[in-house]
Write an enzyme that holds these catalytic residues in place. Sequence first.
Site, PDB file in Angstrom:
ATOM      1  N   TYR A  56      11.266  64.382  64.667  1.00 39.64           N
ATOM      2  CA  TYR A  56      10.202  64.011  65.814  1.00 39.64           C
ATOM      3  C   TYR A  56      10.272  64.915  66.888  1.00 39.64           C
ATOM      4  O   TYR A  56      11.227  65.466  67.246  1.00 39.64           O
ATOM      5  CB  TYR A  56      10.332  62.503  66.059  1.00 39.64           C
ATOM      6  N   ARG A 179      -6.382  58.871  50.280  1.00 38.32           N
ATOM      7  CA  ARG A 179      -5.953  59.763  49.240  1.00 38.32           C
ATOM      8  C   ARG A 179      -5.634  59.133  47.793  1.00 38.32           C
ATOM      9  O   ARG A 179      -5.398  59.840  46.869  1.00 38.32           O
ATOM     10  CB  ARG A 179      -4.573  60.512  49.513  1.00 38.32           C
TER      11      ARG A 179
END
Length: 333
Positions: A56, A179
């Site tokens: 991150y 998806r």
Amino acid sequence: MPEMLRAQYERRGPVPQDVIHAVEFETPQLEAGQALVEVTAAPINPSDVLTLTGEYAQLPPLPAIGGREGVGRIAVLGPGTQGPGIGVGQLVLLPRGCGSWSTHVVAEAAKLLPLPNEADPQQLAMMTINPPTAALLLSEFVKLDPGEWVIQNAANSAVGLYLVQLARYRGYRTINVVRREDAVAIVRETGGDVVVTDDDGLARRVAEATGGAAIRLGIDAVGGTATGRLADCLCDDAILVNYGRMSDASCTVQPDAFIFRNLTMRGFWLVNWFRQTPEGERAVLLGEIADLIAKGKMHAPIHATYDVSEIKEAVAVAASGGRSGKVLIAPRH
């Protein structure tokens, strides 16, 4: 006072559940202006998992306590501590980045946002990161008119589902790209106007579903070639905003979109918005979100809850795919 636990990590690594563990701690003596908050619920977000793996953009110094957001009830106030809405038993929003995967948190009382005591605390626990992201993606880049279309991918994600609800509340219509076929139902049930799976025929199917409407705002959380397919659905002079990389691939958009259709691509990171926005404006947005959640106009599915002592299992589940909602840490006091 019951046993106090917090989820701590001293290193980062590729398997997030391997680096974090529950440790006991003793609460320090409270000073004036401080409060001891008994944590009610705290979510595990994708950014939390990436923090454990070291991927991150914002990494706290080690050792660190996991958890960026959550809610709890004030258990004890420091000497002479008082303020509007601050009292023992009050449900409050924890400060961002306070190490919320804990049974208890010590915080500055002035930084605690009082919340409706009658509202669902587990829903409120998820309000600091994903709902503001959804709200700002809808408002900060394009001034949409009522009835206008906006298209997003990763529509079954936490941000995506909040965006569907906020768009409907504000009078916009959503085209939602997912998806997996098994993700279609939850987006439709949440209020998505059009829900489609992602493939090379996306632009054609979107045009058919909207009657060829001009779509001025696209929101991408996937990256890779999915970004380009979203761009193909947009009209000239549109704005495409990326806020995630679920595919772990660089955004791919053909130059024609920029050269001939004047597409603009932007990025969004909530951390920057919090840094750059005055405290009063931040409080207004969070107050609006809390009110919508309390009234049942915004909600998110919850996959499972775990005690702090079960942090390894909780992180493993949160990091896996195919979940039906958010994983929460809900301490058993």
